[in-house]
Motif scaffolding. Structure first.
Motif, PDB file in Angstrom:
ATOM      1  N   GLU A 155       0.865  -1.179   0.000  1.00 39.88           N
ATOM      2  CA  GLU A 155       0.000   0.000   0.000  1.00 39.88           C
ATOM      3  C   GLU A 155       0.900   1.226   0.000  1.00 39.88           C
ATOM      4  OE1 GLU A 155      -3.407   1.961   2.861  1.00 39.88           O
ATOM      5  OE2 GLU A 155      -3.361  -0.228   2.652  1.00 39.88           O
ATOM      6  N   SER A 156       0.648   2.148  -0.929  1.00 39.62           N
ATOM      7  CA  SER A 156       1.496   3.329  -1.062  1.00 39.62           C
ATOM      8  C   SER A 156       0.644   4.541  -1.395  1.00 39.62           C
ATOM      9  CB  SER A 156       2.550   3.112  -2.156  1.00 39.62           C
ATOM     10  OG  SER A 156       1.928   2.836  -3.394  1.00 39.62           O
ATOM     11  N   GLN A 157       1.266   5.692  -1.368  1.00 39.42           N
ATOM     12  CA  GLN A 157       0.556   6.920  -1.674  1.00 39.42           C
ATOM     13  C   GLN A 157       0.181   6.933  -3.153  1.00 39.42           C
ATOM     14  OE1 GLN A 157       2.601  10.407  -0.366  1.00 39.42           O
ATOM     15  NE2 GLN A 157       0.694  11.528  -0.197  1.00 39.42           N
ATOM     16  N   ARG A 158      -1.052   7.307  -3.419  1.00 42.14           N
ATOM     17  CA  ARG A 158      -1.534   7.353  -4.798  1.00 42.14           C
ATOM     18  C   ARG A 158      -0.632   8.259  -5.631  1.00 42.14           C
ATOM     19  NH1 ARG A 158      -7.874   7.605  -5.919  1.00 42.14           N
ATOM     20  NH2 ARG A 158      -7.808   6.591  -7.938  1.00 42.14           N
ATOM     21  N   GLY A 159      -0.286   7.782  -6.816  1.00 43.26           N
ATOM     22  CA  GLY A 159       0.572   8.555  -7.710  1.00 43.26           C
ATOM     23  C   GLY A 159       2.045   8.225  -7.572  1.00 43.26           C
ATOM     24  N   SER A 160       2.408   7.525  -6.501  1.00 48.96           N
ATOM     25  CA  SER A 160       3.805   7.112  -6.362  1.00 48.96           C
ATOM     26  C   SER A 160       3.937   5.693  -6.901  1.00 48.96           C
ATOM     27  CB  SER A 160       4.255   7.162  -4.897  1.00 48.96           C
ATOM     28  OG  SER A 160       3.578   6.183  -4.155  1.00 48.96           O
ATOM     29  N   ALA A 161       5.107   5.366  -7.366  1.00 54.06           N
ATOM     30  CA  ALA A 161       5.344   4.022  -7.887  1.00 54.06           C
ATOM     31  C   ALA A 161       6.623   3.486  -7.259  1.00 54.06           C
ATOM     32  CB  ALA A 161       5.459   4.054  -9.410  1.00 54.06           C
ATOM     33  N   PRO A 162       6.505   2.784  -6.121  1.00 55.61           N
ATOM     34  CA  PRO A 162       7.712   2.264  -5.482  1.00 55.61           C
ATOM     35  C   PRO A 162       8.455   1.305  -6.404  1.00 55.61           C
ATOM     36  CG  PRO A 162       5.757   1.859  -4.111  1.00 55.61           C
ATOM     37  CD  PRO A 162       5.291   2.417  -5.406  1.00 55.61           C
ATOM     38  N   ALA A 163       9.774   1.362  -6.365  1.00 54.47           N
ATOM     39  CA  ALA A 163      10.593   0.416  -7.126  1.00 54.47           C
ATOM     40  C   ALA A 163      10.637  -0.893  -6.344  1.00 54.47           C
ATOM     41  CB  ALA A 163      11.995   0.979  -7.323  1.00 54.47           C
ATOM     42  N   LEU A 164      10.096  -1.933  -6.934  1.00 45.51           N
ATOM     43  CA  LEU A 164      10.004  -3.234  -6.276  1.00 45.51           C
ATOM     44  C   LEU A 164      10.822  -4.260  -7.054  1.00 45.51           C
ATOM     45  CD1 LEU A 164       6.166  -3.148  -5.562  1.00 45.51           C
ATOM     46  CD2 LEU A 164       8.022  -2.604  -3.974  1.00 45.51           C
ATOM     47  N   PRO A 165      11.190  -5.360  -6.416  1.00 47.56           N
ATOM     48  CA  PRO A 165      11.955  -6.390  -7.129  1.00 47.56           C
ATOM     49  C   PRO A 165      11.242  -6.846  -8.410  1.00 47.56           C
ATOM     50  CG  PRO A 165      11.971  -6.825  -4.779  1.00 47.56           C
ATOM     51  CD  PRO A 165      10.994  -5.701  -4.999  1.00 47.56           C
ATOM     52  N   VAL A 166      12.009  -7.105  -9.459  1.00 44.68           N
ATOM     53  CA  VAL A 166      11.435  -7.457 -10.760  1.00 44.68           C
ATOM     54  C   VAL A 166      10.690  -8.789 -10.732  1.00 44.68           C
ATOM     55  CG1 VAL A 166      13.079  -6.102 -12.096  1.00 44.68           C
ATOM     56  CG2 VAL A 166      13.589  -8.495 -11.570  1.00 44.68           C
ATOM     57  N   ASN A 167      11.009  -9.659  -9.786  1.00 46.19           N
ATOM     58  CA  ASN A 167      10.314 -10.948  -9.737  1.00 46.19           C
ATOM     59  C   ASN A 167       9.031 -10.886  -8.910  1.00 46.19           C
ATOM     60  OD1 ASN A 167      12.185 -10.651  -7.528  1.00 46.19           O
ATOM     61  ND2 ASN A 167      11.740 -12.768  -6.962  1.00 46.19           N
ATOM     62  N   TRP A 168       8.627  -9.698  -8.444  1.00 46.86           N
ATOM     63  CA  TRP A 168       7.322  -9.521  -7.816  1.00 46.86           C
ATOM     64  C   TRP A 168       6.339  -9.168  -8.927  1.00 46.86           C
ATOM     65  CZ3 TRP A 168       7.634  -6.398  -2.603  1.00 46.86           C
ATOM     66  CH2 TRP A 168       8.539  -7.038  -1.734  1.00 46.86           C
ATOM     67  N   GLN A 169       5.537 -10.114  -9.312  1.00 43.27           N
ATOM     68  CA  GLN A 169       4.615  -9.933 -10.423  1.00 43.27           C
ATOM     69  C   GLN A 169       3.272  -9.390  -9.936  1.00 43.27           C
ATOM     70  OE1 GLN A 169       5.597 -10.552 -13.770  1.00 43.27           O
ATOM     71  NE2 GLN A 169       7.474 -10.454 -12.571  1.00 43.27           N
ATOM     72  N   PRO A 170       2.794  -8.287 -10.530  1.00 40.47           N
ATOM     73  CA  PRO A 170       1.493  -7.743 -10.121  1.00 40.47           C
ATOM     74  C   PRO A 170       0.390  -8.771 -10.355  1.00 40.47           C
ATOM     75  CG  PRO A 170       2.636  -6.237 -11.618  1.00 40.47           C
ATOM     76  CD  PRO A 170       3.411  -7.512 -11.599  1.00 40.47           C
ATOM     77  N   HIS A 171      -0.456  -8.941  -9.369  1.00 46.74           N
ATOM     78  CA  HIS A 171      -1.586  -9.871  -9.472  1.00 46.74           C
ATOM     79  C   HIS A 171      -2.897  -9.083  -9.602  1.00 46.74           C
ATOM     80  CE1 HIS A 171      -3.935 -13.487  -8.893  1.00 46.74           C
ATOM     81  NE2 HIS A 171      -4.570 -12.928  -7.889  1.00 46.74           N
ATOM     82  N   ARG A 172      -3.115  -8.180  -8.655  1.00 46.14           N
ATOM     83  CA  ARG A 172      -4.295  -7.310  -8.688  1.00 46.14           C
ATOM     84  C   ARG A 172      -3.911  -5.979  -8.063  1.00 46.14           C
ATOM     85  NH1 ARG A 172      -9.335 -10.836  -7.742  1.00 46.14           N
ATOM     86  NH2 ARG A 172      -9.136 -12.269  -9.472  1.00 46.14           N
ATOM     87  N   GLU A 173      -4.634  -4.925  -8.434  1.00 44.59           N
ATOM     88  CA  GLU A 173      -4.356  -3.611  -7.858  1.00 44.59           C
ATOM     89  C   GLU A 173      -5.605  -2.761  -7.852  1.00 44.59           C
ATOM     90  OE1 GLU A 173      -2.458  -1.482 -11.809  1.00 44.59           O
ATOM     91  OE2 GLU A 173      -1.118  -2.404 -10.343  1.00 44.59           O
ATOM     92  N   GLY A 174      -5.553  -1.711  -7.052  1.00 46.63           N
ATOM     93  CA  GLY A 174      -6.680  -0.784  -6.958  1.00 46.63           C
ATOM     94  C   GLY A 174      -6.220   0.514  -6.328  1.00 46.63           C
ATOM     95  N   ALA A 175      -7.150   1.450  -6.218  1.00 52.31           N
ATOM     96  CA  ALA A 175      -6.863   2.729  -5.579  1.00 52.31           C
ATOM     97  C   ALA A 175      -8.130   3.200  -4.889  1.00 52.31           C
ATOM     98  CB  ALA A 175      -6.402   3.761  -6.602  1.00 52.31           C
ATOM     99  N   ALA A 176      -7.930   3.882  -3.782  1.00 50.90           N
ATOM    100  CA  ALA A 176      -9.045   4.464  -3.044  1.00 50.90           C
ATOM    101  C   ALA A 176      -8.513   5.671  -2.293  1.00 50.90           C
ATOM    102  CB  ALA A 176      -9.634   3.440  -2.072  1.00 50.90           C
ATOM    103  N   GLY A 177      -9.134   6.810  -2.511  1.00 49.73           N
ATOM    104  CA  GLY A 177      -8.708   8.026  -1.822  1.00 49.73           C
ATOM    105  C   GLY A 177      -7.260   8.346  -2.121  1.00 49.73           C
ATOM    106  N   GLU A 178      -6.443   8.493  -1.068  1.00 50.71           N
ATOM    107  CA  GLU A 178      -5.041   8.871  -1.214  1.00 50.71           C
ATOM    108  C   GLU A 178      -4.118   7.673  -1.415  1.00 50.71           C
ATOM    109  OE1 GLU A 178      -4.175  10.936   2.383  1.00 50.71           O
ATOM    110  OE2 GLU A 178      -5.609  12.532   1.977  1.00 50.71           O
ATOM    111  N   ALA A 179      -4.663   6.467  -1.414  1.00 54.09           N
ATOM    112  CA  ALA A 179      -3.809   5.274  -1.444  1.00 54.09           C
ATOM    113  C   ALA A 179      -3.985   4.455  -2.710  1.00 54.09           C
ATOM    114  CB  ALA A 179      -4.106   4.396  -0.238  1.00 54.09           C
ATOM    115  N   SER A 180      -2.873   3.873  -3.141  1.00 56.30           N
ATOM    116  CA  SER A 180      -2.879   2.817  -4.152  1.00 56.30           C
ATOM    117  C   SER A 180      -2.517   1.538  -3.416  1.00 56.30           C
ATOM    118  CB  SER A 180      -1.829   3.087  -5.232  1.00 56.30           C
ATOM    119  OG  SER A 180      -2.156   4.224  -5.964  1.00 56.30           O
ATOM    120  N   TYR A 181      -3.091   0.428  -3.848  1.00 56.21           N
ATOM    121  CA  TYR A 181      -2.773  -0.841  -3.216  1.00 56.21           C
ATOM    122  C   TYR A 181      -2.662  -1.915  -4.288  1.00 56.21           C
ATOM    123  CZ  TYR A 181      -7.884  -1.288  -3.468  1.00 56.21           C
ATOM    124  OH  TYR A 181      -9.195  -1.306  -3.901  1.00 56.21           O
TER     125      TYR A 181
END
Length: 192
Positions: A155-181
């Motif tokens: 969970e991070s601040q909406r609009g930010s894109a944390p640099a995560l390890p390349v082998n962490w594959q996105p499965h699902r995502e969403g946003a609500a208010g000030e947060a992206s998850y």
């Protein structure tokens, strides 16, 4: 819409502790993940949560980890650097008579310098102002804290894109208010 509940009391939304209330201390920067976001996350995790070993890093109120215990996780290690928040979390776990929850009052970065044990599911929701996602994610990945096909919730601040390890594959995502998850699935590095 604010994605986080005001301090006071928040509700566990599913499992054996459904409708139980957590006392939340009124402290600056403490932002429990909103019910709607937790409900979405645990719907995503429903097929895999039973029997999981979890790490609630930067636990805060522990709402994510307690929700996991409520839904069948076998254990949750809660890591919270603020001693007052950690004590409130211990008090909630005791009052709810939970089994499998352990609270450590230590900074997340220092905790990850200790002896690693692999977890099936990690909740990574550090304070937005500290920008700890990348260093904590790298340490989780490189130091043996993740099971081969672990799930990682970020969970991070909406609009930010944390640099995560390349082998962490996105499965699902969403946003609500000030947060992206987002929920990630770890692939063993050779498969990434």
């Amino acid at each position: 819409m604010n994605t986080h509940t005001a301090p006071g009391r928040i509700r566990i939304i599913g499992g054996s502790l459904r409708n139980s209330r957590l006392n939340v201390p009124d402290l600056p920067g403490l932002r429990p993940t909103a019910e709607r976001v937790r409900e979405t996350l645990f719907n995503w995790l429903a097929p895999t949560i039973a029997g999981a070993r979890c790490l609630d890093l930067c636990a805060g109120t522990g709402a994510l980890g307690i929700e996991a215990l409520s839904r069948g996780a076998v254990s949750v290690q809660f890591v919270e650097r603020d001693a007052r928040v950690a004590q409130a979390l211990r008090d909630n776990l005791s009052r709810l008579k939970t089994v499998g929850g352990q609270v450590v009052a230590i900074d997340a970065g220092l905790f990850l310098q200790g002896a690693a044990q692999p977890f099936d599911l990690v909740f990574l929701d550090p304070p937005f102002t500290l920008a700890l996602w990348t260093p904590l994610a790298q340490r989780l990945e490189q130091a043996g804290w993740l099971a081969p096909r672990a799930w990682i919730y970020v969970e991070s601040q909406r609009g930010s894109a944390p640099a995560l390890p390349v082998n962490w594959q996105p499965h699902r995502e969403g946003a609500a208010g000030e947060a992206s998850y987002a929920l990630y699935r770890r692939l063993p590095p050779a498969q990434a």
